[in-house]
Design an enzyme around this catalytic site. Structure first.
Site, PDB file in Angstrom:
ATOM      1  N   GLU A   1      38.279  39.098  35.064  1.00 16.51           N
ATOM      2  CA  GLU A   1      38.141  39.228  36.518  1.00 16.51           C
ATOM      3  C   GLU A   1      36.684  39.322  36.971  1.00 16.51           C
ATOM      4  OE1 GLU A   1      40.651  42.062  38.442  1.00 16.51           O
ATOM      5  OE2 GLU A   1      42.479  41.084  37.785  1.00 16.51           O
TER       6      GLU A   1
ATOM      7  N   GLU B   1      47.549  38.624  33.140  1.00 16.86           N
ATOM      8  CA  GLU B   1      48.033  39.906  33.652  1.00 16.86           C
ATOM      9  C   GLU B   1      49.002  39.644  34.789  1.00 16.86           C
ATOM     10  OE1 GLU B   1      45.191  42.875  34.901  1.00 16.86           O
ATOM     11  OE2 GLU B   1      43.858  42.408  33.227  1.00 16.86           O
TER      12      GLU B   1
HETATM   13  C1  NOJ Z   1      43.338  43.888  36.849  1.00 17.49           C
HETATM   14  C2  NOJ Z   1      42.448  44.521  35.843  1.00 17.49           C
HETATM   15  O1  NOJ Z   1      42.051  43.564  34.913  1.00 17.49           O
HETATM   16  C3  NOJ Z   1      43.075  45.707  35.148  1.00 17.49           C
HETATM   17  O2  NOJ Z   1      42.080  46.353  34.441  1.00 17.49           O
HETATM   18  C4  NOJ Z   1      43.732  46.588  36.172  1.00 17.49           C
HETATM   19  O3  NOJ Z   1      44.207  47.780  35.611  1.00 17.49           O
HETATM   20  C5  NOJ Z   1      44.852  45.822  36.829  1.00 17.49           C
HETATM   21  N1  NOJ Z   1      44.285  44.682  37.514  1.00 17.49           N
HETATM   22  C6  NOJ Z   1      45.650  46.611  37.847  1.00 17.49           C
HETATM   23  O4  NOJ Z   1      44.832  46.940  38.909  1.00 17.49           O
END
Ligand code: NOJ
Length: 495
Positions: free
Chosen positions: A212, A401
């Site tokens: 991200e 994710e």
């Molecule tokens: C994206 C992130 O990569 C992760 O670290 C985070 O916990 C999740 N989103 C949920 O917010």
């Protein structure tokens, strides 16, 4: 109710409940129509909800969010250690000093993955464990933990997918170079990536470079809500964005140069998600154009090797300093694109303006999950991979994710009945299935997260896990959603 049915002909009834496509010969005959009908519906749904053979089902975590053991075995401090210990930075004043203690409990955690039937695990490597100062001498014990983890995964038939950078920058690099404000950090990242690829690519076949980019740039350096908590000017922020993209490209090259043959590498991006408000050809095209423009500093430059005209025009004098060589590096060919998919950022309609699209404002009544930023929009799971595949002819995508937080209170019988999470997952997975069925080249899905963990500036207040974690005792307990995911994996179809 029963009496009402008699008013319809069989054909009318079939079309009302959505069976007409099956053809009359598949309709149940004789008495008991109302009882046997739903069974046919279920069988049909399950047949159509399947995923391709070999689809990779996994779960995901990241080092700082789960490991704990922040001063064990020579690990250096990271910017998140410093940030979490800053008064007021974390909503519940917690830190991840012990987190879920995955560092010590990893064997138990691998058993949890196994019990889900998951065949893959996405985790991240803590750069400050490997290079406590960010550069220079590696910590002799730095990779030991990951070697132990990899062996455990392999013993249980679970394939490792490793992220090289999930935001825990060595604090020394922040102090010395100003972190990502300097291109030296991008170079240091490549050296670290080379070191890791050389030593772990005998077992790790898939590496993600940076997790991200957009969030670490915007929240870490724009709003200051994430480490290192900077609030830079627009020009400074644009430069950080460029250095992060450069770090990605340099790491791709490093993994290629130092990994074994067959090692695959790509980003794990939270692309700005643009959904056609209504599925018409014009809106779909508009949503694709919006995807390209609104990701100009990230995926677009990575895939195209140039900043779009609109991006540069809008940045004006604040545009990042960069060279043609930087752009070549940033766009080093990748083997796949990883996508973190959570929420629709924009519903898009075609518009007769210079950009060709307009972004619909969100009505206040739009629903939200427990985390208020998480507006459920299951179709995001269909459109984002599809846009990415079509815009840049990407042949391999992973959903790196997807998931949601919930209130997750154990009921009187001790079970967490997280039916909101199950609802969320079922709807997103249904859209994922649509994408794979239509040929969007998605090879796997990593559910965020295996277990509750440290949710950055929200501390432990937002629980994203399939397993509930008692952060005092570190005890893990399966939520109902773990059963949902197990069932989905076993069927290779949405349960
Ligand atoms: C994206 C992130 O990569 C992760 O670290 C985070 O916990 C999740 N989103 C949920 O917010």
């Amino acid at each position: 109710m029963k009496r009402a049915f008699t008013r319809f002909s069989r054909r009318q009834f079939a079309s009302i409940v959505g069976w007409s496509a099956l053809g009359a010969s598949m309709l149940p005959v004789g008495p008991g129509l109302a009882q046997s009908g739903p069974e046919i519906g279920l069988r049909d749904r399950s047949a159509r909800s399947g995923f391709p053979d070999g689809f990779v089902w996994g779960t995901a975590t990241s080092s700082y969010q789960v490991e704990g053991a922040v001063d064990k075995d020579g690990r250096g401090p990271s910017i998140w250690d410093r940030f979490a210990h800053t008064p007021g930075a974390i909503a519940d004043q917690s830190t991840a000093d012990t987190a879920t203690d995955h560092y010590h409990l990893y064997k138990e955690d691998v058993r949890l993955m196994k019990s889900l039937g998951a065949r893959a695990y996405r985790f991240s490597i803590a750069w400050p464990r490997v290079f406590p100062e960010g550069v220079g001498s590696p910590n002799p014990k730095g990779l030991d933990f990951y070697n132990r983890l990899l062996d455990e995964l392999s013993a249980h038939g679970i394939a490792p997918y490793a992220t090289l950078y999930h935001w825990d920058l060595p604090q020394a690099l922040q102090d010395r170079f100003g972190g990502w404000t300097s291109r030296d950090t991008a170079k240091a990242f490549a050296d670290y990536a080379a070191y890791v690829a050389e030593r772990l690519s005998d077992r790790v076949k898939h590496f993600f470079t940076i997790n991200e980019c957009a969030r670490l740039v915007q929240l870490g350096h724009g709003t200051g809500a994430d480490a290192p908590g900077l609030k830079l000017s627009q020009a400074g922020l644009n430069q950080v964005r460029h250095h992060v993209a450069l770090g990605h490209g340099l790491a791709v090259q490093a993994v290629r140069a130092h990994g074994r043959a067959g090692t695959r590498v790509g980003p794990a991006e939270n692309a700005v998600s643009c959904i056609p408000a209504i599925e018409t050809p014009a809106n779909v095209r508009a949503a694709e154009m919006a995807t390209r423009e609104l990701n100009a500093g990230y995926l677009t430059v990575m895939m195209e090797g140039k900043y779009t005209d609109a991006y540069l025009t809008q940045a004006g004098r604040d545009a990042p300093d960069h060279t043609a060589e930087d752009l070549r590096v940033i766009s080093s060919p990748v083997d796949f694109v990883g996508l973190n998919i959570y929420t629709p950022d924009h519903y898009v309609v075609a518009a007769d303006n210079e950009r060709g699209f307009a972004l619909a404002p969100f009505p206040a009544s739009f629903p939200r999950m427990k985390a208020t930023w998480l507006r459920p929009g299951p179709e995001t799971m269909y459109w984002v991979p599809r846009h990415v595949a079509r815009l840049w002819n990407v042949k391999s995508i992973y959903i790196t994710e997807n998931g949601t937080s919930g209130s997750d209170q154990p009921a009187a019988d001790g079970t967490v009945y997280d039916v909101d999470r199950i609802m969320f997952l079922r709807n997103y997975l249904t859209q994922l299935q649509r994408a794979t069925a239509e040929g969007v080249p998605i090879g796997g899905y990593f559910l965020w997260s295996l277990m509750d963990n440290f949710e950055w500036s929200d501390g432990f207040e937002q629980r994203f896990g399939l397993y509930h974690v008692d952060f005092e005792t570190k005890r893990r307990t399966a939520k109902l959603s773990a059963s949902f995911y197990r069932e989905t994996i076993a069927r290779n179809a949405v349960a």
